[in-house]
Motif scaffolding. Structure first.
Motif, PDB file in Angstrom:
ATOM      1  N   VAL A   1       0.852  -1.190   0.000  1.00  0.00           N
ATOM      2  CA  VAL A   1       0.000   0.000   0.000  1.00  0.00           C
ATOM      3  C   VAL A   1       0.886   1.239   0.000  1.00  0.00           C
ATOM      4  N   GLU A   2       0.569   2.172  -0.901  1.00  0.00           N
ATOM      5  CA  GLU A   2       1.267   3.453  -0.987  1.00  0.00           C
ATOM      6  C   GLU A   2       0.250   4.576  -1.053  1.00  0.00           C
ATOM      7  N   ASP A   3       0.700   5.790  -0.708  1.00  0.00           N
ATOM      8  CA  ASP A   3      -0.161   6.948  -0.918  1.00  0.00           C
ATOM      9  C   ASP A   3      -0.073   7.373  -2.380  1.00  0.00           C
ATOM     10  N   GLY A   4      -0.785   8.391  -2.760  1.00  0.00           N
ATOM     11  CA  GLY A   4      -0.814   8.838  -4.152  1.00  0.00           C
ATOM     12  C   GLY A   4       0.520   9.340  -4.672  1.00  0.00           C
ATOM     13  N   SER A   5       1.449   9.660  -3.780  1.00  0.00           N
ATOM     14  CA  SER A   5       2.770  10.138  -4.186  1.00  0.00           C
ATOM     15  C   SER A   5       3.805   9.028  -4.241  1.00  0.00           C
ATOM     16  N   GLY A   6       3.384   7.799  -3.954  1.00  0.00           N
ATOM     17  CA  GLY A   6       4.309   6.676  -4.010  1.00  0.00           C
ATOM     18  C   GLY A   6       5.055   6.383  -2.717  1.00  0.00           C
ATOM     19  N   HIS A   7       4.645   7.028  -1.624  1.00  0.00           N
ATOM     20  CA  HIS A   7       5.266   6.767  -0.323  1.00  0.00           C
ATOM     21  C   HIS A   7       4.574   5.582   0.344  1.00  0.00           C
TER      22      HIS A   7
ATOM     23  N   GLN B   1      -6.398   3.520   9.353  1.00  0.00           N
ATOM     24  CA  GLN B   1      -6.295   3.940  10.761  1.00  0.00           C
ATOM     25  C   GLN B   1      -5.471   5.212  10.930  1.00  0.00           C
ATOM     26  N   GLY B   2      -5.880   6.283  10.241  1.00  0.00           N
ATOM     27  CA  GLY B   2      -5.243   7.577  10.420  1.00  0.00           C
ATOM     28  C   GLY B   2      -3.999   7.800   9.577  1.00  0.00           C
ATOM     29  N   THR B   3      -3.749   6.966   8.580  1.00  0.00           N
ATOM     30  CA  THR B   3      -2.560   7.127   7.742  1.00  0.00           C
ATOM     31  C   THR B   3      -2.747   8.176   6.657  1.00  0.00           C
ATOM     32  N   GLY B   4      -3.984   8.585   6.404  1.00  0.00           N
ATOM     33  CA  GLY B   4      -4.261   9.529   5.329  1.00  0.00           C
ATOM     34  C   GLY B   4      -4.549   8.835   4.011  1.00  0.00           C
ATOM     35  N   ILE B   5      -4.501   7.492   3.987  1.00  0.00           N
ATOM     36  CA  ILE B   5      -4.785   6.712   2.783  1.00  0.00           C
ATOM     37  C   ILE B   5      -6.156   6.065   2.961  1.00  0.00           C
TER      38      ILE B   5
END
Length: 152
Positions: A53-59, A136-140
Motif C-alpha cells: 500500500v502506498e499513498d498517491g505520491s508513491g510513499h 487507521q489515520g494514515t491519510g490513505i
C-alpha cells in the motif's frame, strides 16, 4: 437578562472568537487520499501473500492493517487436503464460493507491505485472493481490492 451581564457575555464570546476557540465557519477535516494497492505472490512450495500500500505520491503506507481473504468453495471444509476448498475468484463471483478470512496483518511502516504465509499448496492450481486495507489515520483511503488469482 441584565445589561451588564449581556455586555460581559458579548465580550467573552468576542475574545473566544478572536483567540480561535470559536469559529463562524465549520472546520473541514482532511479526507483520506486514494492510494495504490497491490497484491503479489511468492511461491516456493509455500505460498506467501504480499500486500503493498502506498499513498498517491508513491510513499509507503505508514501503518494500518490488511485483512487477507481467499475464495472458498461452499460446503467444503477448510484445511482438508483430500478435498480442497480453495477456488479461483470466479467461484466467489458466480456464488459457488465465498470469501473466507485468513487473518489480519499490520502494515510495515518502512515498506508499506503486509505479508501472510498461506502455506503449502500441492493440489490446487488457481486460488483467488483479495484484501481489505484499513488505514487507521494514515491519510490513505480504506479499500477492499479487486480479487487477484494466483496460478501455479
Amino acid at each position: 437578562m441584565s445589561h451588564p451581564y449581556l455586555a460581559n457575555l458579548i465580550v467573552r464570546v468576542a475574545v473566544l472568537v478572536s483567540a480561535g476557540c470559536l469559529s463562524a465557519s465549520p472546520t473541514v477535516l482532511a479526507q483520506p487520499v486514494t492510494g495504490f494497492y497491490g497484491l503479489t505472490f511468492v511461491f516456493d512450495g509455500e505460498l506467501v501473500l504480499r500486500a503493498h500500500v502506498e499513498d498517491g505520491s508513491g510513499h509507503p503506507a505508514q501503518g494500518g492493517t490488511v485483512t487477507f481473504q481467499y475464495c472458498s468453495l461452499k460446503g467444503i471444509p477448510s484445511n482438508d487436503i483430500t478435498q480442497p476448498d480453495e477456488a479461483p475468484s470466479s467461484a466467489c463471483a458466480n456464488g459457488s464460493g465465498t470469501w473466507a478470512t485468513l487473518g489480519r496483518v499490520p502494515v510495515n511502516p518502512e515498506t508499506g507491505d503486509a505479508l501472510l504465509d498461506f502455506g503449502l499448496v500441492s493440489v490446487v492450481n488457481t486460488i483467488g485472493f483479495r484484501y481489505r486495507y484499513v488505514g487507521q489515520g494514515t491519510g490513505i483511503q480504506n479499500k477492499l481490492i479487486d480479487p487477484v488469482d494466483w496460478n501455479r
